[in-house]
Design an enzyme around this catalytic site. Structure first.
Site, PDB file in Angstrom:
ATOM      1  N   PRO A 124      27.730  28.098  39.709  1.00 15.04           N
ATOM      2  CA  PRO A 124      26.908  27.193  40.771  1.00 15.04           C
ATOM      3  C   PRO A 124      27.852  26.341  41.690  1.00 15.04           C
ATOM      4  CG  PRO A 124      25.971  26.799  38.376  1.00 15.04           C
ATOM      5  CD  PRO A 124      27.058  27.993  38.154  1.00 15.04           C
ATOM      6  N   CYS A 125      27.433  26.382  43.095  1.00 11.81           N
ATOM      7  CA  CYS A 125      28.429  26.057  44.029  1.00 11.81           C
ATOM      8  C   CYS A 125      28.250  24.557  44.475  1.00 11.81           C
ATOM      9  CB  CYS A 125      28.516  26.982  45.160  1.00 11.81           C
ATOM     10  SG  CYS A 125      26.885  26.881  45.784  1.00 11.81           S
TER      11      CYS A 125
END
Length: 465
Positions: free
Chosen positions: A104-105
């Site tokens: 997840p960024c």
């Protein structure tokens, strides 16, 4: 999660083995499969996304679990099950050729707060933990360009150092744009591609296309002479006006007449003809799917007020509508980066959706899927919110295919196209709410991160088990 049985050859052709961590609905998984991999295991902690993934990949063993807590033994057992789904008559020798994933960024994104102490940043080190445990020949990590900036550079340097200490060679990371690989979207992504020090080296893939509209890239000077990639209109110009189908006001799919299908075929570009299956794609080595021939799917209408419709209609292509801040797509250019928005734990905010270049509305989930290079047989969750989130979080499959091909070439194997068509499972998987999806996926309350336990439905489920 054990998918429904699908037909497969008694002894399938030997293809390299891949594992997809942080898999979402399956954009990267599909790209790797198209490149010639058997994606035997996918891990996704969101039950809704996991069930959508299970629908589209009936031979893959889908683990609905939190990467941060996933035991290596559980992952290995999943790989074993996935191998047996693909090769029921041949034992697995323990080899994994590629582990890939996009942690997840949001912790690294320029759009968010970019806090270096964001707990989600720890997931890149859990990615390393699982890669180092499986010891694949190659690994691929995808993220936003913001991971290279500010204090996050220290986290990245630490991650690279861990891989090197574990016996992996890590060439200089690259920021690549999906538009250079045939995706009609300006989508820049960070890529960390490494290989074990006892195997052939791998390089990031060279650009294949010159985007139809210039995009920011350090490679721009190298693109002269390449063919132009697809445009927005190449991607969606054949899709019909949703308002012409009353059924799409209350459903995400509709059966098309032969006349409607013929009209679409006549309007299809070369890009669209491959995504909808009219023409064969010679670089696609994925398993053929039965699909839903003759249906328009993922196309639930969005109802706008007349005031909004008037504002949208007055907005020029390539310009942003001032009130909604929605960009009206330019039919001859690229789509802007499609984003996922936030999850329910963060207020369930939807990212701005682009406006259709000719119609006074936002684009549909299917139109977004086309702009992301998903084929028409690939289904997204029936709700618009989840469908757009699944697309915005995904690696565009054609982009993932180019990355996978780079590893295939380093492996020195010839990509093999499976011949047996896979039957997709019951489409009820695409209509499950969080509670039902959690039960189906076999997820426990503890396996879902605390940030996703806020819904009443999940809390009720936790109390019942």
């Amino acid at each position: 999660m054990h998918p429904a049985a699908s037909p497969h050859p008694t002894k399938a052709p030997k293809r390299p083995v891949a594992v997809d961590l942080f898999a979402g609905a399956g954009g990267l998984s599909l790209g790797l499969e198209q490149a010639g991999f058997d994606v035997v295991t996918s891990v996704e902690y969101d039950p809704v996304h996991a069930t959508t993934h299970a629908f589209n990949f009936p031979l893959t063993d889908v683990l609905c679990d939190d990467i941060g807590k996933l035991p290596v033994d559980a992952l290995r057992r999943s790989v074993q099950r996935g191998w047996e789904n693909h090769h029921p008559a041949e034992p697995w020798d323990g080899t994994v050729d590629l582990v890939a994933g996009g942690p997840p960024c949001q912790g690294f994104s320029w759009i968010g707060k970019r806090r270096v102490d964001d707990a989600r940043n720890d997931l890149i080190f859990h990615f390393f933990r699982l890669v180092n445990s499986l010891r694949p020949k190659y690994f691929l990590m995808e993220n936003v360009p913001g991971i290279t900036a500010g204090e996050h550079k220290e986290l990245l340097a630490d991650l690279v150092s861990k891989f090197e200490d574990a016996g992996y060679v890590v060439p200089k990371p690259q920021i690549l744009n999906a538009a250079h690989y045939g995706v009609p979207q300006d989508r820049r992504r960070f890529m960390l591609l490494g290989y074990r020090n006892d195997v052939n080296p791998v390089s990031h893939p060279a650009p294949i296309f010159q985007p139809v509209r210039p995009v920011r890239s350090t490679l721009s000077a190298q693109l002269d002479g390449l063919p132009l990639g697809a445009s927005v209109w190449d991607a969606i110009g054949d899709l019909p006006d949703l308002d012409a189908f009353p059924a799409l006001a209350s459903s995400d799919k509709v059966k098309l007449t032969s006349t409607q299908r013929k009209k679409m075929e006549l309007a299809s570009s070369a890009y669209a003809r491959m995504l909808c299956g009219i023409d064969e794609d010679p670089t696609d080595f994925s398993h053929p799917r039965a699909g839903m021939s003759g249906w328009l799917t993922s196309s639930w209408q969005t109802q706008h007020t007349q005031t909004s419709i008037d504002r949208f209609a007055a907005t020029e292509q390539g310009k942003t509508e001032k009130i909604s801040r929605f960009l009206r797509l330019s039919e001859g250019g690229l789509c802007n980066t499609l984003r996922a928005g936030t999850g329910g734990e963060r207020g369930a905010h939807t990212s701005p959706r682009p406006l259709h270049p000719r119609l006074a509305r936002v684009i549909s989930v299917r139109e977004a899927a086309r702009l992301h290079s998903f084929p028409d047989w690939f289904r997204l969750h029936s709700t618009k919110w989840n469908g757009f989130r699944q697309i915005g979080n995904a690696v565009p499959p054609i982009f993932g295919r180019a990355l996978g091909r780079a590893v295939i070439e380093a492996l020195g194997v010839e990509a093999v196209k499976p011949t047996i068509e896979l039957d997709l499972p019951d489409e009820k998987l695409l209509y499950m709410a969080m509670g039902e999806a959690t039960r189906f996926a076999g997820a426990t309350h503890e396996s879902i991160p605390k940030s996703r336990r806020q819904s009443r439905e999940l809390l009720e489920l936790a109390a019942a088990v």
